[in-house]
Design an enzyme around this catalytic site. Sequence first.
Site, PDB file in Angstrom:
ATOM      1  N   TYR A   9       0.848  -1.201   0.000  1.00 20.50           N
ATOM      2  CA  TYR A   9       0.000   0.000   0.000  1.00 20.50           C
ATOM      3  C   TYR A   9       0.881   1.248   0.000  1.00 20.50           C
ATOM      4  O   TYR A   9       0.646   2.218  -0.730  1.00 20.50           O
ATOM      5  CB  TYR A   9      -0.949   0.003   1.209  1.00 20.50           C
ATOM      6  N   SER A  41      -3.101  14.035   6.852  1.00 23.31           N
ATOM      7  CA  SER A  41      -4.134  13.577   5.905  1.00 23.31           C
ATOM      8  C   SER A  41      -5.486  13.470   6.598  1.00 23.31           C
ATOM      9  O   SER A  41      -5.572  13.164   7.788  1.00 23.31           O
ATOM     10  CB  SER A  41      -3.729  12.204   5.359  1.00 23.31           C
ATOM     11  N   TYR A  57      -9.921  15.842   2.311  1.00 21.73           N
ATOM     12  CA  TYR A  57     -10.739  15.099   1.349  1.00 21.73           C
ATOM     13  C   TYR A  57     -12.179  15.302   1.789  1.00 21.73           C
ATOM     14  O   TYR A  57     -12.442  15.399   2.997  1.00 21.73           O
ATOM     15  CB  TYR A  57     -10.444  13.599   1.416  1.00 21.73           C
ATOM     16  N   THR A 101      -6.582  18.554  -1.978  1.00 21.74           N
ATOM     17  CA  THR A 101      -6.022  17.642  -2.984  1.00 21.74           C
ATOM     18  C   THR A 101      -7.019  17.503  -4.119  1.00 21.74           C
ATOM     19  O   THR A 101      -8.175  17.129  -3.902  1.00 21.74           O
ATOM     20  CB  THR A 101      -5.731  16.280  -2.329  1.00 21.74           C
ATOM     21  N   LYS A 112      -3.173  20.994  -4.065  1.00 20.76           N
ATOM     22  CA  LYS A 112      -2.198  19.911  -4.296  1.00 20.76           C
ATOM     23  C   LYS A 112      -2.685  19.005  -5.431  1.00 20.76           C
ATOM     24  O   LYS A 112      -3.817  18.519  -5.390  1.00 20.76           O
ATOM     25  CB  LYS A 112      -2.056  19.082  -3.009  1.00 20.76           C
ATOM     26  N   HIS A 146       0.409  12.675  -7.025  1.00 23.43           N
ATOM     27  CA  HIS A 146       0.021  11.795  -5.924  1.00 23.43           C
ATOM     28  C   HIS A 146       1.003  10.620  -5.806  1.00 23.43           C
ATOM     29  O   HIS A 146       0.627   9.495  -5.474  1.00 23.43           O
ATOM     30  CB  HIS A 146      -1.408  11.277  -6.163  1.00 23.43           C
TER      31      HIS A 146
END
Length: 402
Positions: A43, A125, A148, A174, A272, A296
């Site tokens: 991941y 994040s 997000y 983002t 971003k 990314h």
Amino acid sequence: MSRQEIRGTVRSTPRSLASPRVINIHDLRRLAHGRLPKVVFDYLDGGAESEVTLRENCRVFDDVTFRPRQAVAIPECDLRTRVLSADLAFPAILAPIGYSRLMHPGGEVAAATAAEEAGLAYTLSTISGHKLEDVRAASRGPVWYQLYLVGGREVAEGAIDRARRAGFSALVVTIDTPVAGMRERDPRNGMKELLGGSIFSKVPFLPQMFTHPRWLVSFLIDGGVPKLENIVVPGKGPMSLMDVTAALAQAVVTWEDMRWLKRIWTGPIVVKGVLTADDAKRAIDEGAAAIVVSNHGGRQLDGAPATLRVLPEVVAAVNGQTEVLMDGGVRRGSDIVKAICFGARAVLLGRAYAFGLAAAGKAGVTRALEILRDDVERTLRLLGCPSVSALNSSYLNIPKHW
Ligand SMILES: Cc1cc2nc3c(=O)[nH]c(=O)nc-3n(C[C@H](O)[C@H](O)[C@H](O)COP(=O)(O)O)c2cc1C
């Protein structure tokens, strides 16, 4: 230096992370590979589809070589830079890395603390296993919140309000995740089943856990799969950790959202995921205080260009109207120096620090940042350049076709 001080110094970098075991970021990647079950390592390490963009991000740094100025003595080498009015000890910021707490229980708190100690900024994040208040409290340095829209606008407004009250100094939006990239390693390894499936669906993927007992024990002591502490659904509480495909399916941000965000977040907004001059100009028109040239880390659109390759186009289009940052493929301090020579104010570090986190928690992040800082200073001295602020394209040989 006294014996005590020497012992203290030695103790501050555990032997397992000191030279010669760990000399560069690739050594930390090797240690991360050894500690993590395959599903978590892949991941972190993997990219989308054929991983062309992932590889290109790193490879393209080799296309650019240096033009050093020899026989120059540099008594003091100044690595400092300023990004969004914050002083950084060298031109790097820790990028948002989702699921950090799966890599190590210290997760985002450990990374933020290591960033502060190194004199750098940290970006948290949305996909975080630690509460944003705890991450903010772990650092006295600049901490940014990456947004997000998982859960929708109401949920995002709650997180933004908490981030403001906690003292986050910038909001990072983002823009390259309308859907998740096809990271082929994840379904093969059972990422979705391990994070949320029934016990029966997990069974085929469990052996990789038992072959990594050190990780497994720390994961279980930490309480197993963490909740998404900063995605709080009114009346329901924090969301359960979900597979990245499901998370990013809800994460699309559009330019229309930027106007709404400008209303509810009065601090600087960092956009971003910019890869073209047109999007850079659009971000400026929408009021971005900084942009990040980013694909990314090769995890979204495979076949997107390497970020260093498009950095000159974006820097030229921006023409000093906003700060330009970049990320993707930075594994050495010399990569950072090349990006600065092309006009980036600073780089975001992604896997470079996350490998350290996965290898050894906070100590691993600290070691990664130490390696990169020392690399930057050595590179500047070898270039005959006294400071980061004096770097420019005259220190580079740039391929003619660029
Ligand atoms: C494991 C992992 C998780 C990531 N999670 C996020 C995220 O939650 N939000 C985001 O904007 N970018 C995320 N990214 C992208 C990074 O912020 C950054 O753009 C990228 O890692 C830079 O490339 P590099 O890893 O080659 O340095 C993630 C990257 C990785 C490797």
